[in-house]
Design an enzyme around this catalytic site. Sequence first.
Site, PDB file in Angstrom:
ATOM      1  N   GLY A   1      -2.640   9.250  -8.317  1.00 11.25           N
ATOM      2  CA  GLY A   1      -3.385  10.492  -8.588  1.00 11.25           C
ATOM      3  C   GLY A   1      -4.242  10.575  -8.917  1.00 11.25           C
ATOM      4  O   GLY A   1      -5.036  11.783  -9.085  1.00 11.25           O
TER       5      GLY A   1
ATOM      6  N   GLY B   1      -2.667   2.836 -10.507  1.00 10.31           N
ATOM      7  CA  GLY B   1      -3.666   4.279 -10.814  1.00 10.31           C
ATOM      8  C   GLY B   1      -2.687   5.202  -9.494  1.00 10.31           C
ATOM      9  O   GLY B   1      -2.859   5.070  -8.798  1.00 10.31           O
TER      10      GLY B   1
ATOM     11  N   ASP C   1       0.923  -0.808  -0.212  1.00 12.24           N
ATOM     12  CA  ASP C   1      -0.056  -0.129  -0.459  1.00 12.24           C
ATOM     13  C   ASP C   1       0.552   1.121   0.402  1.00 12.24           C
ATOM     14  O   ASP C   1       1.008   1.702   1.036  1.00 12.24           O
ATOM     15  CB  ASP C   1      -1.242  -0.283   1.242  1.00 12.24           C
ATOM     16  CG  ASP C   1      -1.536   1.142   1.479  1.00 12.24           C
ATOM     17  OD1 ASP C   1      -1.574   1.498   0.199  1.00 12.24           O
ATOM     18  OD2 ASP C   1      -1.746   1.849   2.744  1.00 12.24           O
TER      19      ASP C   1
ATOM     20  N   ALA D   1       1.735   4.776  -2.208  1.00 15.44           N
ATOM     21  CA  ALA D   1       1.249   6.366  -3.701  1.00 15.44           C
ATOM     22  C   ALA D   1       2.084   5.353  -5.260  1.00 15.44           C
ATOM     23  O   ALA D   1       1.264   5.384  -6.197  1.00 15.44           O
ATOM     24  CB  ALA D   1       1.807   7.189  -3.417  1.00 15.44           C
TER      25      ALA D   1
ATOM     26  N   CYS E   1      -7.889  12.660  -3.452  1.00  8.75           N
ATOM     27  CA  CYS E   1      -6.368  12.989  -3.697  1.00  8.75           C
ATOM     28  C   CYS E   1      -6.017  14.019  -4.346  1.00  8.75           C
ATOM     29  O   CYS E   1      -7.252  14.747  -5.538  1.00  8.75           O
ATOM     30  CB  CYS E   1      -6.190  11.490  -5.098  1.00  8.75           C
ATOM     31  SG  CYS E   1      -4.558  11.308  -5.512  1.00  8.75           S
TER      32      CYS E   1
HETATM   33  P1  IMP Z   1     -11.205   6.829  -5.160  1.00  7.79           P
HETATM   34  O1  IMP Z   1     -12.006   5.444  -5.001  1.00  7.79           O
HETATM   35  O2  IMP Z   1     -11.799   7.591  -5.965  1.00  7.79           O
HETATM   36  O3  IMP Z   1     -11.826   7.781  -3.398  1.00  7.79           O
HETATM   37  O4  IMP Z   1      -9.643   6.513  -4.759  1.00  7.79           O
HETATM   38  C1  IMP Z   1      -9.431   5.309  -2.981  1.00  7.79           C
HETATM   39  C2  IMP Z   1      -7.888   5.336  -3.167  1.00  7.79           C
HETATM   40  O5  IMP Z   1      -6.914   7.267  -3.498  1.00  7.79           O
HETATM   41  C3  IMP Z   1      -7.275   4.852  -2.598  1.00  7.79           C
HETATM   42  O6  IMP Z   1      -6.956   3.197  -2.837  1.00  7.79           O
HETATM   43  C4  IMP Z   1      -5.480   5.053  -3.080  1.00  7.79           C
HETATM   44  O7  IMP Z   1      -4.842   4.388  -3.849  1.00  7.79           O
HETATM   45  C5  IMP Z   1      -5.878   6.409  -3.224  1.00  7.79           C
HETATM   46  N1  IMP Z   1      -5.718   7.164  -2.156  1.00  7.79           N
HETATM   47  C6  IMP Z   1      -5.991   7.454  -0.586  1.00  7.79           C
HETATM   48  N2  IMP Z   1      -5.122   8.266  -0.351  1.00  7.79           N
HETATM   49  C7  IMP Z   1      -4.676   8.800  -0.909  1.00  7.79           C
HETATM   50  C8  IMP Z   1      -4.308  10.395  -1.022  1.00  7.79           C
HETATM   51  O8  IMP Z   1      -4.484  11.319   0.537  1.00  7.79           O
HETATM   52  N3  IMP Z   1      -3.721  10.697  -1.902  1.00  7.79           N
HETATM   53  C9  IMP Z   1      -3.974  10.325  -3.287  1.00  7.79           C
HETATM   54  N4  IMP Z   1      -4.270   8.658  -3.263  1.00  7.79           N
HETATM   55  C10 IMP Z   1      -4.886   8.899  -1.649  1.00  7.79           C
END
Ligand code: IMP
Length: 359
Positions: free
Chosen positions: A193, A191, A138, A140, A198
Amino acid sequence: MEAIGNKLENPVRAYAFDQLLILPGLGKIEPSEIDISVKIGGLRLKAPLISAPMDTVTGSRLAIALALRGGLGVIHRNCSIEQTVKMIRMVKSEKVPDSNALAPRDRQGRLAVGAGLSPMDIKRATALYGEADLLFIDVASFHNRKLVEGAKRIIGATGAKIVVGNFGTADGVRYAIEELGEENVSAVKVGMGGGSICTTTDVSGVGSPSTFAIEQAALALKQMNLLQRIPIIGDGGISKPRDVAIAIGLGASAVMLGKVFAACEESCAKTVWRSGEKYKVYWGMGSAQARKKRMALDRYQDYQKGKQIDEGVKMYLRVSGSVENAVGAIEGSLRVGMGYVGAGNLQEMHQKSMVVARA
Ligand code: IMP
């Protein structure tokens, strides 16, 4: 050096999910006959949906609800090893009704669950191996020699087959698989950013939208002849059911969702009331809120000598309902989409989907 002066001549395009569509294909499949299951790391998921290891998303309650509905929860790591183990054991102690044919299970018939970890945290890796069914690196960005070396040590110490990521380019995927050995990689997660919370691309100008990253991973795996063996998990910015169809159409075998599951009753995000409505407080793991706990700081690089730059924000999400409803809505849409494409299963969806960009 030669590249300078020609970078904008013919720029590569990276699309958002909203800009893409899949063309219809010939078929005669009924939506109910469509098989959307996928095998990842020895687990059969009846729904190709995985919850993000975030401290506002996956604790034991959400992991149980998601597994009962055919997906996989990945417990977050922003807490002590003992707390993570406790959450995993709670999932394992859940009684699963015999009638449930959806839930992924371990060899003893208990619910399956994943766990997130840092590639530099060998202590956590050894503690969680044997507790969780699938370990997810896990971070970035896994485009980093030091982190790949760390993952190598974890594989060496535990013998675990792991999910690695996140990647944004074909080169990154290729490098990591070559270094770690294809037999040690359960899936690649891609994926960078693109997540809803994010701010990495705003802060740094660097990123790789999930659509583009999926295509890049597919390219690398195709060149390495591993497309049938190593599944791709699309992660970040997948918020509508249609996005799931597009991700799979591009080559993903499953998607990881943060926001969608954070908004569910069972998420571990805090509930607050605002003008009589129920909300969940969702934040990124690189946000100031998540970093207060300091356990997941190494998800991001520290370029400021301890004064880390925020790479995530906080948002309020209106509670959408149960995990069961959220999964049902996505599954329904995915079946409709696959029906239009004429795809009877995810592999056919990969092969038959013609993806076009709206002008
Ligand atoms: P969502 O489904 O669009 O909300 O994205 C979730 C994903 O964003 C997670 O699985 C991570 O890969 C990524 N992520 C989690 N926290 C952060 C952050 O603080 N900054 C950038 N990416 C994040």
